[in-house]
Design a protein around this motif. Structure first.
Motif, short mmCIF file in Angstrom:
data_model
loop_
_atom_site.label_atom_id
_atom_site.label_comp_id
_atom_site.label_asym_id
_atom_site.label_seq_id
_atom_site.Cartn_x
_atom_site.Cartn_y
_atom_site.Cartn_z
N PRO A 1 -0.50 -24.13 -137.77
CA PRO A 1 -1.54 -23.76 -136.81
C PRO A 1 -2.81 -23.28 -137.50
O PRO A 1 -2.77 -22.46 -138.41
N SER A 2 -3.93 -23.76 -137.05
CA SER A 2 -5.20 -23.38 -137.66
C SER A 2 -5.41 -21.88 -137.66
O SER A 2 -5.94 -21.30 -138.62
N TRP A 3 -4.97 -21.21 -136.58
CA TRP A 3 -5.24 -19.78 -136.45
C TRP A 3 -4.44 -18.93 -137.43
O TRP A 3 -4.81 -17.80 -137.72
N ALA A 4 -3.37 -19.48 -137.99
CA ALA A 4 -2.59 -18.73 -138.96
C ALA A 4 -3.34 -18.52 -140.27
O ALA A 4 -2.98 -17.65 -141.07
N ALA B 1 -2.61 -28.00 -136.04
CA ALA B 1 -2.93 -27.74 -134.64
C ALA B 1 -4.25 -27.00 -134.53
O ALA B 1 -4.53 -26.10 -135.32
N LEU B 2 -5.04 -27.37 -133.54
CA LEU B 2 -6.30 -26.69 -133.27
C LEU B 2 -6.17 -25.82 -132.03
O LEU B 2 -5.34 -26.08 -131.16
N ARG C 1 -13.78 -24.66 -132.07
CA ARG C 1 -14.80 -25.51 -131.48
C ARG C 1 -15.71 -26.11 -132.55
O ARG C 1 -16.08 -25.45 -133.52
N ALA C 2 -16.04 -27.39 -132.37
CA ALA C 2 -16.88 -28.10 -133.34
C ALA C 2 -17.91 -28.93 -132.59
O ALA C 2 -17.71 -29.31 -131.44
N ILE D 1 -3.59 -29.95 -129.59
CA ILE D 1 -4.76 -29.19 -129.13
C ILE D 1 -4.24 -28.09 -128.20
O ILE D 1 -3.61 -28.36 -127.18
N ASN D 2 -4.50 -26.84 -128.59
CA ASN D 2 -4.05 -25.68 -127.82
C ASN D 2 -5.20 -25.13 -126.99
O ASN D 2 -6.31 -24.91 -127.50
N SER D 3 -4.95 -24.94 -125.72
CA SER D 3 -5.98 -24.40 -124.82
C SER D 3 -5.98 -22.88 -124.87
O SER D 3 -5.05 -22.25 -125.36
N ASN D 4 -7.05 -22.30 -124.36
CA ASN D 4 -7.18 -20.84 -124.33
C ASN D 4 -7.74 -20.43 -122.98
O ASN D 4 -8.93 -20.61 -122.71
N THR D 5 -6.88 -19.89 -122.13
CA THR D 5 -7.32 -19.39 -120.82
C THR D 5 -6.94 -17.92 -120.68
O THR D 5 -6.52 -17.47 -119.61
N PHE D 6 -7.10 -17.18 -121.80
CA PHE D 6 -6.69 -15.78 -121.77
C PHE D 6 -7.68 -14.84 -122.46
O PHE D 6 -7.43 -13.66 -122.57
N GLN D 7 -8.82 -15.36 -122.88
CA GLN D 7 -9.79 -14.51 -123.57
C GLN D 7 -11.16 -14.58 -122.92
O GLN D 7 -12.18 -14.77 -123.57
#
Length: 386
Positions: free
Chosen positions: A19-22, A63-64, A70-71, A91-97
């Motif tokens: 995962p990219s965020w790691a 994984a992004l 965002r790019a 592609i992981n979505s984000n609906t919590f921030q």
């Protein structure tokens, strides 16, 4: 082909998605801990992920997370990944921030907020088109904290409606992977709290919708391998988010808390025909106090070790013991495989793949850690929310 040769051949085909965020800064609810050399851009995250693949040979996908990654040009970002020897994956979505999501996103009582959330999910499918990614992973923090706060059934109706719109947008060869989590951040009801809820929605949506199992998203004592076996039987297991938990959703390194559980899960994957490209094996971890790249390499190795042991289970002997009611004998077959030291086998596999047999040591000798500390000066480091 001997059992050992078959196991080696299978291990060479394994693909663990990182995962990219790691690779960015992370921490606890109280503090995010910054480290030197942390990536500042999605491109630098991919550079680090490429090093994990270089030394393990089995981490070709990254994984992004949108909007964290965002790019301006996702096609160019995909080309950057390929130039480094990796590919863009889920592609992981984000609906919590977002402040608008205080009462939920796709399940929010207000239509305008639901519209915003669904539009973000549709944007993620657009990004999949540009990157060539096949999987859209959905995890919703939606839920309620108090009895009576909202209509439980109505929230399920909203969820179904939003998922259906996104499902219809999926292209050929694309999938929707629906994740579940039994609590947090909502504490009274969670809108997708368990595999049954996720399965019910995916079943109604159709064959492009499958369930993803995060190994940290279960109550203590939950038999995760039973869930895996059931979803495989129903052809609804889309993939995993591998991590370890001691108490809740700890996001510790895969195999750290309970390596025996990881082995049991991987055995059900192997036994159920899930050890294929159709099952996404992704890490979902946060490296808060340890060095990030070595921790991810070690996590990939932990998954490899659990997989190797699962592949070495004598399934014929196990079936015979089960059929004859030999309880202890059946258990002994599993334990013999689990207690096998597979590290020499994996060293052989790596050498046959042209890799250093010790990925962690090879990385440390490479000088990459020192290089990124020296070069990544200035700018804003990536991390939670960035």
């Amino acid at each position: 082909m001997t059992e050992l040769a078959a196991a080696k051949a299978a291990l060479k085909t394994q693909a663990v998605e990182t995962p990219s965020w790691a690779y960015g800064n992370s921490g606890t609810r109280f503090k995010v801990f910054a480290q030197q050399g942390v990536p500042r851009t999605p491109q630098e995250k991919l550079d680090d992920a490429a090093k994990v693949h270089e030394f393990t040979g089995v981490a070709p996908l990254v994984a992004l997370h949108i909007p964290w990654d965002r790019a301006d040009d996702y096609t160019a970002l995909a080309e950057h990944a390929e130039d480094r020897g990796v590919r863009l994956g889920t592609i992981n979505s984000n609906t919590f921030q977002d402040d608008d999501y205080r009462l939920g996103s796709i399940c929010h009582p207000r239509a305008s907020v639901r519209r915003k959330a669904v539009d973000h999910l549709l944007e993620c499918v657009d990004i999949m088109d540009a990157t060539g990614s096949k999987d859209l992973k959905l995890w919703f923090a939606d839920g309620t904290n108090y009895p009576g706060q909202d209509d439980i059934r109505a929230r399920q109706d909203r969820l179904a409606e939003g998922l259906a719109e996104v499902y219809e947008r999926l292209g050929e060869g694309q999938r929707m992977l629906l994740e579940y989590k039994f609590f947090e951040p909502a504490f009274y009801t969670t809108d997708v709290p368990d595999w049954g809820t996720a399965y019910a929605h995916c079943l109604k949506l159709g064959p492009k919708a499958q369930v993803v199992v995060d190994t940290g998203h279960h109550a203590p004592g939950t038999n995760i391998e039973f869930i895996v076996a059931t979803l495989l039987r129903e052809r609804k297991l889309g993939g995993f988010d591998f991590n370890s938990r001691f108490y809740a959703d700890d996001d510790l390194m895969a195999g750290a808390a309970d390596p025996f559980q990881l082995f049991r899960i991987m055995y059900e994957v192997v036994r159920g025909g899930g050890f294929t490209p159709g099952t996404a094996f992704m890490l979902d971890q946060c490296h808060n106090i340890e060095a990030k790249i070595p921790a991810i390499i070690r996590s990939v190795m932990n998954v490899q070790e659990a997989t190797a042991k699962a592949l070495l289970v004598d399934r014929s002997a196990l079936a015979d013991a089960q059929a004859s009611g030999d309880v202890l004998g059946a258990n002994a077959v599993l334990m013999d495989a689990y207690n096998t030291d597979v590290r020499p086998l994996l060293r052989e596999v790596r050498e046959e793949m042209g890799l250093d047999p010790d990925p962690v040591s090879a990385y440390r000798r490479s000088g990459w850690a020192e290089r990124i500390v020296a070069e990544r000066v200035g700018g804003e480091q990536a991390g939670w929310g960035a």
